[in-house]
Design a protein around this motif. Sequence first.
Motif, PDB file in Angstrom:
ATOM      1  N   PHE A  61      25.298  54.027  13.016  1.00  0.00           N
ATOM      2  CA  PHE A  61      26.149  55.277  13.408  1.00  0.00           C
ATOM      3  C   PHE A  61      27.450  54.623  13.668  1.00  0.00           C
ATOM      4  O   PHE A  61      28.516  55.587  13.573  1.00  0.00           O
ATOM      5  N   ARG A  63      29.211  53.988  16.309  1.00  0.00           N
ATOM      6  CA  ARG A  63      29.709  54.487  17.483  1.00  0.00           C
ATOM      7  C   ARG A  63      29.248  53.735  18.746  1.00  0.00           C
ATOM      8  O   ARG A  63      28.303  52.831  18.547  1.00  0.00           O
ATOM      9  N   THR A  66      26.506  56.114  23.840  1.00  0.00           N
ATOM     10  CA  THR A  66      26.291  57.558  24.101  1.00  0.00           C
ATOM     11  C   THR A  66      26.400  58.320  22.839  1.00  0.00           C
ATOM     12  O   THR A  66      25.541  59.395  22.588  1.00  0.00           O
ATOM     13  N   HIS A  67      27.159  57.989  21.868  1.00  0.00           N
ATOM     14  CA  HIS A  67      27.100  58.852  20.673  1.00  0.00           C
ATOM     15  C   HIS A  67      26.039  58.508  19.799  1.00  0.00           C
ATOM     16  O   HIS A  67      25.644  59.493  18.950  1.00  0.00           O
ATOM     17  N   CYS A  68      25.424  57.400  19.764  1.00  0.00           N
ATOM     18  CA  CYS A  68      24.441  56.882  18.816  1.00  0.00           C
ATOM     19  C   CYS A  68      23.400  57.699  19.369  1.00  0.00           C
ATOM     20  O   CYS A  68      22.271  58.392  18.588  1.00  0.00           O
ATOM     21  N   LEU A  70      23.138  60.395  20.822  1.00  0.00           N
ATOM     22  CA  LEU A  70      23.369  61.827  20.871  1.00  0.00           C
ATOM     23  C   LEU A  70      23.189  62.410  19.632  1.00  0.00           C
ATOM     24  O   LEU A  70      22.610  63.603  19.401  1.00  0.00           O
ATOM     25  N   ARG A  71      23.530  61.443  18.569  1.00  0.00           N
ATOM     26  CA  ARG A  71      23.001  61.907  16.914  1.00  0.00           C
ATOM     27  C   ARG A  71      21.657  61.790  16.723  1.00  0.00           C
ATOM     28  O   ARG A  71      21.524  62.460  15.721  1.00  0.00           O
ATOM     29  N   LYS A  74      19.781  65.543  20.653  1.00  0.00           N
ATOM     30  CA  LYS A  74      21.035  65.821  22.090  1.00  0.00           C
ATOM     31  C   LYS A  74      20.234  65.570  23.362  1.00  0.00           C
ATOM     32  O   LYS A  74      21.037  65.422  24.355  1.00  0.00           O
ATOM     33  N   ALA A  77      21.000  61.769  24.774  1.00  0.00           N
ATOM     34  CA  ALA A  77      22.368  61.418  25.407  1.00  0.00           C
ATOM     35  C   ALA A  77      22.510  60.759  26.589  1.00  0.00           C
ATOM     36  O   ALA A  77      23.372  60.038  26.929  1.00  0.00           O
TER      37      ALA A  77
END
Length: 148
Positions: A61, A63, A66-68, A70-71, A74, A77
């Motif tokens: 990702f 990123r 947190t963003h990984c 989250l993707r 949700k 996260a």
Amino acid sequence: NSRTEFLLATIGNCVGVGNVWRFPYLCYRNGGGSFLIPYFAALLLVGVPAFMLELALGQRFQRGATHCYLRLHKRLAGVGVAGTGMAFATLVYYQTILAWSLVYAFHSFRSPLPWKRTDAERFWEHGVLRESDGFEDYFGTPSTTELS
């Protein structure tokens, strides 16, 4: 070379002060060599797969943690937030250890050494931490008129 930098950064992240400083003590305290069996079992069954998962997610990702997560979903996260929080707590802990080392390094240039006059524990408590003997050291002894 970016591969070399990545490898060195990963090793630096995995091998911290705790591995060198605390691990031998914990082995001794928790049963010596018998402690190594559950340690390596947990390392191989949980630690390495979780580490590889986080590396793969970051690579996929491009990123942060947190963003990984989250993707992926949700609700995941919080896993990334918890990992970031643990990294921050570890950072604060290591910075405290480094600060203690700098305090001792600074005091080691004094002559005579402060911990030679008293024992090292007393120097740490009263010279570095500046512990007092009680409340009265800061505010004095309350008089009888103040108490009534």
